[in-house]
Scaffold this motif. Structure first.
Motif, mmCIF file in Angstrom:
data_model
loop_
_atom_site.group_PDB
_atom_site.id
_atom_site.type_symbol
_atom_site.label_atom_id
_atom_site.label_comp_id
_atom_site.label_asym_id
_atom_site.label_seq_id
_atom_site.Cartn_x
_atom_site.Cartn_y
_atom_site.Cartn_z
ATOM 1 N N GLY A 270 17.231 36.297 12.590
ATOM 2 C CA GLY A 270 16.445 35.829 13.728
ATOM 3 C C GLY A 270 15.143 35.197 13.298
ATOM 4 O O GLY A 270 14.722 34.173 13.848
ATOM 5 N N ALA A 271 14.508 35.796 12.280
ATOM 6 C CA ALA A 271 13.258 35.243 11.764
ATOM 7 C C ALA A 271 13.473 33.856 11.182
ATOM 8 O O ALA A 271 12.671 32.936 11.410
ATOM 9 N N ALA A 272 14.573 33.677 10.427
ATOM 10 C CA ALA A 272 14.858 32.372 9.816
ATOM 11 C C ALA A 272 15.059 31.300 10.884
ATOM 12 O O ALA A 272 14.569 30.169 10.747
ATOM 13 N N ILE A 273 15.755 31.651 11.961
ATOM 14 C CA ILE A 273 15.997 30.686 13.039
ATOM 15 C C ILE A 273 14.693 30.316 13.743
ATOM 16 O O ILE A 273 14.420 29.140 14.005
ATOM 17 N N ILE A 274 13.869 31.325 14.028
ATOM 18 C CA ILE A 274 12.600 31.059 14.706
ATOM 19 C C ILE A 274 11.670 30.237 13.821
ATOM 20 O O ILE A 274 10.970 29.332 14.281
ATOM 21 N N ILE A 275 11.656 30.525 12.511
ATOM 22 C CA ILE A 275 10.824 29.755 11.582
ATOM 23 C C ILE A 275 11.282 28.304 11.532
ATOM 24 O O ILE A 275 10.460 27.371 11.559
ATOM 25 N N CYS A 276 12.591 28.077 11.469
ATOM 26 C CA CYS A 276 13.113 26.706 11.479
ATOM 27 C C CYS A 276 12.716 25.977 12.751
ATOM 28 O O CYS A 276 12.332 24.801 12.721
ATOM 29 N N ALA A 277 12.779 26.682 13.873
ATOM 30 C CA ALA A 277 12.386 26.079 15.148
ATOM 31 C C ALA A 277 10.904 25.717 15.136
ATOM 32 O O ALA A 277 10.503 24.645 15.607
#
Length: 285
Positions: A270-277
């Motif tokens: 989830g952190a990786a997805i939010i960071i990419c966003a």
């Protein structure tokens, strides 16, 4: 909104330093809330931080610099940050540091979202996709229907919204406002916000075991917010906000060293997805 070459270097230096110091403060606060209520911890840390701020002003022989010249903006920002800090302290008390940080990572995405609504800034397709992607990351972390969503998650999400609002308020910051005034008003705002919760909280006497962590938390709060104000003086909220992601590193380190907190793979995803966003949101600026 373009960012000049003079603004970027300042933000690149002050912003990561600010979030590193604030992360250390957060770790100390989590330790303190293991014994004291969130309201009492917030007030004690704020009083210590305010003491450092006042001392700084008198050492520089600038006591008047503690009072804002543009009180409306300073007070509004102080209220937002006071509420934000109480909410994230509640999240730190109830959740692992890293998990609370992941949910707080919505801030850069929310800054872009609110900029479109409040300031009529047009979001590109990439940014619109990033906003939706960010919320997908939050759903992955929360796992509604699978894991129990508690008050810690609600507090962390609320903190992200309020912190985004405080960063947008900084767009109206006047260059004549002093760093000390902006820090002192935030500390006073936090004392007032936590004061509303104090009658409903248990109050314990301060012991020597917690005196040093309290001093460290107050000093880090004071230093971290001074650095953050310096970074935000560029009025480049969207440039500064992505550096908040560095806190996941500090959250993992402090969580493992101080609280023996394991990191769940689903939280990292989830952190990786939010960071990419957040990075997609930032690329326009």
């Amino acid at each position: 909104m373009k960012i000049s070459s003079a603004i970027a270097p300042a933000s690149l230096v002050w912003a990561p330093a600010a979030f590193a110091v604030l992360s250390l403060c957060d770790a100390m606060v989590k330790y303190l809330t293991s014994h004291y209520s969130v309201a009492q911890t917030s007030i004690m840390v704020s009083v210590v931080g305010l003491g450092f701020t006042v001392a700084h002003a008198f050492i520089q022989k600038r006591p008047k610099a503690l009072w804002p010249l543009h009180s409306k903006i300073a007070v509004l920002r102080a209220v937002f940050l006071g509420i934000d800090t109480v909410l994230i302290y509640i999240a730190f008390d109830l959740l692992p540091l890293a998990e609370a940080y992941v949910l707080a990572f919505l801030t850069p995405i929310l800054v872009a979202f609110f900029s479109a609504i409040l300031f009529k800034e047009v979001l590109t397709r990439k940014q619109s996709f990033a906003v939706m992607l960010g919320f997908v990351g939050v759903i992955i972390v929360l796992r509604p229907g699978i894991s129990v969503i508690g008050w810690g998650h609600v507090a962390a999400l609320g903190s992200a919204f309020v912190f985004a609002a405080s960063m947008l308020v900084m767009r109206n910051l006047k260059a004549s406002e002093t760093d000390l005034a902006l820090v002192s008003t935030v500390l006073i705002g936090l004392i007032c916000c936590a004061g509303f919760l104090l009658p409903f909280s248990e109050v314990r006497p301060l012991t020597t075991d917690f005196a040093l962590p309290l001093l460290a938390a107050g000093f880090c709060f004071y230093c971290g917010h001074r650095l953050l104000v310096r970074a935000l003086r560029s009025r480049a909220a969207n440039l500064v906000a992505p550096f908040q992601y560095s806190q996941i590193i500090w959250g993992v380190i402090y969580g493992a060293l101080l609280f023996a907190a394991p990191i769940e793979p689903i939280v990292l995803l989830g952190a990786a997805i939010i960071i990419c966003a957040g990075i997609l949101t930032w690329q326009r600026y």
